[in-house]
Write a protein that holds these residues in place. Structure first.
Motif, PDB file in Angstrom:
ATOM      1  N   ALA A 702      71.378  25.933  36.157  1.00 41.94           N
ATOM      2  CA  ALA A 702      72.588  25.494  36.443  1.00 41.94           C
ATOM      3  C   ALA A 702      73.599  25.363  35.472  1.00 41.94           C
ATOM      4  O   ALA A 702      74.783  25.651  35.477  1.00 41.94           O
ATOM      5  N   SER A 703      73.134  24.953  33.914  1.00 41.12           N
ATOM      6  CA  SER A 703      73.938  24.912  32.968  1.00 41.12           C
ATOM      7  C   SER A 703      74.414  26.429  32.718  1.00 41.12           C
ATOM      8  O   SER A 703      75.540  26.798  32.437  1.00 41.12           O
ATOM      9  N   LEU A 704      73.574  27.662  32.998  1.00 44.62           N
ATOM     10  CA  LEU A 704      73.893  28.950  32.448  1.00 44.62           C
ATOM     11  C   LEU A 704      74.939  29.404  33.561  1.00 44.62           C
ATOM     12  O   LEU A 704      75.850  30.109  33.410  1.00 44.62           O
ATOM     13  N   MET A 705      74.705  29.024  34.849  1.00 45.23           N
ATOM     14  CA  MET A 705      75.469  29.488  36.125  1.00 45.23           C
ATOM     15  C   MET A 705      77.145  28.698  35.427  1.00 45.23           C
ATOM     16  O   MET A 705      78.034  29.587  35.767  1.00 45.23           O
ATOM     17  N   PHE A 706      77.173  27.529  35.424  1.00 40.97           N
ATOM     18  CA  PHE A 706      78.264  26.932  35.062  1.00 40.97           C
ATOM     19  C   PHE A 706      79.161  27.524  33.844  1.00 40.97           C
ATOM     20  O   PHE A 706      80.235  27.687  33.928  1.00 40.97           O
ATOM     21  N   ALA A 707      78.379  27.925  32.723  1.00 42.05           N
ATOM     22  CA  ALA A 707      78.881  28.489  31.803  1.00 42.05           C
ATOM     23  C   ALA A 707      79.454  30.083  32.119  1.00 42.05           C
ATOM     24  O   ALA A 707      80.523  30.359  31.671  1.00 42.05           O
TER      25      ALA A 707
END
Length: 738
Positions: A702-707
């Motif tokens: 989720a963090s990679l997608m948001f970034a």
């Protein structure tokens, strides 16, 4: 299994007093506490006991084999006497002969195992002695004593041939009385060829490894169904193949050709579209008059089967063949003069010799490997339905001159004379030039008509504990992999299983092949559902042949725990989704049941799984290390994204977001380290706790997608601000509104 246990398990009860006293000899090797050094008196005492055991084994071996020889001779005389009389032999007498011959064959198997295991015991104890007391070497002494008591040269093949030659005669006569098919076919070669032309035959080949412990049993099993095939001593090769008298178990030699790059080997290993193999094959001692068979094998694609073409030349013509200058005209003229040879066969011979020479010249082929083995062949004369070859004492020898400084073979010769003059086990060869294959190789070739079933005894042998099937086994591929490992990049698939013990447990093989409920001829079990009288636990049981067992069913006796676990149901439903996301082990899925411990049994302080020394395979630790490294790759990726966000933005919000992702990368690194340490503890303690992790990968993803989405949004805003894109663009609206 330790050898002392193996010796005890392999001891035949009625003969137990005649085995090597292995444990007593081991005790003699232990020094006394009062006299810790090994002295001359100790050595003399041990040698005397060793020699006494050797003489005891040899005397019993001689007495038993002489008794077997007399029994066989007596049976032969009785059978010949009955045949010479005018009175007809009835079926009962023939069946009695077969029983007596089977009993003698079983006795041969027992004495062979007795001889082999006692010889191994003598070698083992001498090896142990020489390792403990290096000042005294007993191996040369044992070799000298074995010349006087030659149990290491025991050969049981001739007596087996006598037994089963008579066995075949009696069986054929009994079958003819019963109206069954005899073991010796009466069909002519012309009739077999005619039937082949009317329908397509099925050619099936199986290859197996046979352990030395099972070799004699395999031989006797086959000899009860097929007669042994002899090779004539003074005839040509064409006649040798159908000979029925002469040499028993001849020495077979194959000389394989390839180039220094091993192109033919690599073609076969890579399963090329068309892969060739070429070898020279002969039986017995090589002489100038020896007929040598040139065999060319062609394998199409990934198939393990191959087509085989062959022709025969004399030893004096082999050198010209390898140089590509062999002229077959003399042979062709002889073939044309023979009345049985057709013009098609002559042209086929001429084309085959030309193609083989072209293959040799174009690929720069030369002899690189020699295989020598003892072949036992079994076949009904005149019937090619089943042929069995059993190759033992296989050795693979380098025959190349690839290394110009130290060639194994004289480059001016096509074969090694030092190998021709030697015999098994070829102790005159250097270590890197020879490989001794540890097992025997069994090959079963079947030629079945359409609709014809495989003989039942062949299927029984294939599925038995006596053999281990190895599809596509090749002596040449194994020899190249063992002796030329530095020259090739691929090794045979069976090469890595050579250290595995191929012996199987007969009981487990039998239970796997014949489960209790399907044993033919067994009485049908009486099954009744019985309720226990106890009101608290009404567990249905099964009465099976007078014994009660808990009933294994999920319809009547399933517990509330089983009903509440949707994973145990046959159908998938929405209730099973939370269970799929829940960390689980085998126990939670299968539903472990708890039982009350009896009062006289105390709970152990240390679980049994961790009571012994911790032995964890290296691959388990390395798998945990690889997972930790993968997490570090994610940390580096997150840090790179954070640095990109921080440096590519002048706005305060973008820099703050870059700093936040930097801290997130640090947290992920700490989380990966803690996960690695926790799993190490689980491995050390053999804990059954689950090692699965769900939230960590979910948060990272989720963090990679948001970034990535936020970075794309900032990039499009910068493009609109710089005038590279219009504000009404679809992607600009999509990412700027996120």
């Amino acid at each position: 299994m330790r050898f002392s246990e193996r010796l005890s398990a392999g001891t035949y009860g009625p003969w137990k007093d005649n085995y090597v006293e292995y444990d007593a000899l081991k005790l003699l090797l232990k020094t006394n506490e009062d006299y810790p050094t090994w002295e001359e008196s100790d050595e003399s005492k041990f040698v005397s006991a060793l020699d006494k055991n050797l003489e005891k084994v040899y005397d019993f071996y001689k007495k038993t084999t002489d008794a077997i020889d007399k029994r066989v001779g007596r049976i032969e005389e009785e059978y010949e006497q009955l045949n010479s009389e005018d009175s007809e032999i009835d079926e009962r007498m023939l069946e009695e002969f077969i029983k007596r011959l089977d009993a003698v064959a079983a006795e041969v198997v027992r004495i062979e195992k007795y001889t082999r295991i006692n010889l191994t015991a003598l070698y083992k104890i001498v090896k142990k002695h020489d390792k403990l007391y290096t000042a005294y070497s007993l191996r040369p002494l044992l070799q000298t004593r074995l010349h006087a008591c030659p149990i290491d040269k025991a050969n049981f093949n001739p007596i087996l041939a006598r037994i089963f030659t008579l066995h075949t005669q009696v069986r054929d006569e009994l079958n003819s009385r019963k109206g069954e098919t005899p073991a010796v076919s009466t069909r002519s070669a012309h009739e077999r060829t005619s039937s082949k032309s009317l329908s397509t035959e099925r050619h099936i080949t199986y290859r197996f490894w046979v352990h030395a412990d099972n070799l004699m049993e395999v031989k006797t099993f086959i000899l009860r169904r097929l007669p042994v095939l002899y090779y004539s001593k003074n005839q040509r090769f064409e006649k040798d193949r159908d000979a029925v008298s002469g040499i028993l178990d001849p020495t077979s030699t194959c000389l394989y050709l390839d180039n220094p790059g091993f192109d033919l080997y690599m073609q076969n290993m890579e399963r090329s579209t068309k892969a060739y193999s070429l070898r020279l094959h002969w039986y017995g001692q090589l002489t100038p008059k020896t007929d040598i068979v040139v065999e060319r094998m062609v394998r199409e694609g990934s198939s393990l089967s191959h087509t085989e073409d062959r022709f025969v030349i004399r030893e004096k013509n082999v050198h010209d063949l390898l140089q590509g200058t062999y002229d077959p005209e003399k042979k062709i003229r002889k073939m044309r003069d023979e009345p049985m040879q057709s013009g098609e066969a002559v042209e086929s011979y001429k084309k085959l010799t030309s193609d083989v020479q072209k293959l040799i010249v174009d690929n720069h082929l030369q002899p690189v490997l020699r295989s020598v083995y003892t072949r036992s062949a079994f076949q009904i004369p005149g019937d090619n339905t089943v042929r069995v070859n059993l190759d033992s004492d296989l050795v693979l020898i380098r025959e190349d001159c690839i290394d110009q400084d130290r060639p194994c073979r004289n480059p001016d010769e096509w074969h090694r004379h030092d190998v021709d003059e030697a015999s098994f086990p070829y102790k005159n060869l250097r270590k890197g030039e020879i490989v001794r294959f540890p097992h025997s190789i069994l090959e079963i070739r079947e030629k079945l008509e359409p609709g014809q079933d495989e003989p039942g005894w062949v299927k029984e042998l294939r599925n038995s504990y006596l053999v281990t099937e190895v599809d596509g086994f090749s002596k040449y591929e194994h020899g190249v992999g063992a002796l030329f490992e530095n020259y090739v990049s691929l090794l045979p698939f069976w090469f890595f299983n050579m250290e595995t013990d191929i012996r199987k447990d007969p009981q487990s093989i039998y239970e796997a092949s014949y489960p209790p409920k399907s044993i033919v001829g067994s009485p049908k079990p009486r099954i009744n559902v019985i309720k226990n009288k106890s009101e608290k636990s009404k567990i249905p049981t099964i009465a099976l042949n007078g014994q009660n067992f808990p009933k294994n069913t999920t319809e009547e006796g399933e517990s509330s725990k089983d009903r509440s676990n949707p994973l145990l149901s046959d159908r998938f439903n929405l209730k099973s989704i939370p269970y799929l996301l829940k960390p689980s082990t085998y126990g939670s899925i299968q539903g472990y049941r708890t039982y009350e411990t009896p009062s006289h049994i105390k709970k152990p302080l240390v679980p049994l799984r961790v009571s012994g020394p911790v032995r964890v395979e290296t691959k388990v630790w390395l798998a945990n290390e690889r997972t930790f490294l993968k997490w570090l790759h994610v940390v580096v990726l997150m840090a790179s994204l954070a640095l990109g966000l921080y440096n590519s933005n002048t706005a305060l919000f973008g820099r703050a977001l870059g700093f936040m992702y930097t801290m997130l990368a640090v947290c992920i690194g700490f989380y990966a380290w803690r996960l690695h340490a926790r799993r190490c503890d689980l491995i050390k303690t053999r804990s059954p706790e689950p090692m699965t992790e769900y939230w960590g990968p979910l948060i990272v993803g989720a963090s990679l997608m948001f970034a990535l989405l936020f970075n794309m949004s900032l990039a499009y805003k910068e493009a609109v601000f710089s005038g590279f894109l219009e504000r009404e663009h679809v992607l600009v609206k999509l990412f700027t509104n996120l």
